[in-house]
Design a protein around this motif. Sequence first.
Motif, PDB file in Angstrom:
ATOM      1  N   HIS A   1       0.830  -1.195   0.000  1.00 19.59           N
ATOM      2  CA  HIS A   1       0.000   0.000   0.000  1.00 19.59           C
ATOM      3  C   HIS A   1       0.871   1.254   0.000  1.00 19.59           C
ATOM      4  CE1 HIS A   1      -3.547   2.216   2.186  1.00 19.59           C
ATOM      5  NE2 HIS A   1      -3.257   2.734   1.008  1.00 19.59           N
TER       6      HIS A   1
ATOM      7  N   HIS B   1       3.720   0.831   2.969  1.00 18.44           N
ATOM      8  CA  HIS B   1       3.696  -0.227   3.979  1.00 18.44           C
ATOM      9  C   HIS B   1       3.020  -1.446   3.393  1.00 18.44           C
ATOM     10  CE1 HIS B   1      -0.149   1.933   4.407  1.00 18.44           C
ATOM     11  NE2 HIS B   1      -0.656   0.742   4.679  1.00 18.44           N
TER      12      HIS B   1
ATOM     13  N   ASP C   1       0.066  -4.352   4.307  1.00 19.49           N
ATOM     14  CA  ASP C   1      -1.027  -4.680   5.209  1.00 19.49           C
ATOM     15  C   ASP C   1      -1.203  -6.190   5.259  1.00 19.49           C
ATOM     16  OD1 ASP C   1      -2.212  -2.059   6.072  1.00 19.49           O
ATOM     17  OD2 ASP C   1      -2.331  -1.786   3.894  1.00 19.49           O
TER      18      ASP C   1
HETATM   19 MN    MN Z   1      -2.765   0.230   4.502  1.00 16.34          MN
END
Ligand code: MN
Length: 172
Positions: free
Chosen positions: A5, A11, A13
């Motif tokens: 993402h 990052h 997820d």
């Molecule tokens: Mn996210």
Amino acid sequence: MVQKHAATQLHFDLRLELDGVMKSWAVPKGPSANPDVKRLAMQVEDHPISYNSFEGTIPEGEYGGGTVMLWDVGTYTPEGSPSPSDDEMTAEAGYGRGDFKVHFHGKRMTGSYVLVRTKGFGGRSSSKPSWLLIKHRDGEARSATQKDLVDEYVTSVTTGRTMDEIAEQKRR
Ligand code: MN
């Protein structure tokens, strides 16, 4: 499942189905297959199971605005379960204890990992706890001299697209 993402900060997820929802952690550096590496995993809001197939771009200004790639999909089994019929209870117990041992059957994340809940690591502003994601030593572990997962796999596990191609809404 794992989504890459590109929000304000890139990052990964990590989402694991439990109790009818996807328990979710934002892992800034993504998972590592090196057992010597502990990756910060900040727990975030539970997500609906229907979110598991989402790949695309969330408009700027909306919550989580940015491009989302389906980075890994698969199943998991909680470790230490006496039998498959006890899997859900074992997973709930491990998660509840903050010592969640999971065997991943993903396309990229495979083998045994643990999510360990930490105390007071998330700061006062965060409502959800922080955890550490750590690979166990097994046949799927990688050493520091081997390429790690997030460097090896840079395209979508379902569409083969790069982040740029997803952002440009290219189809394959
Ligand atoms: Mn996210």
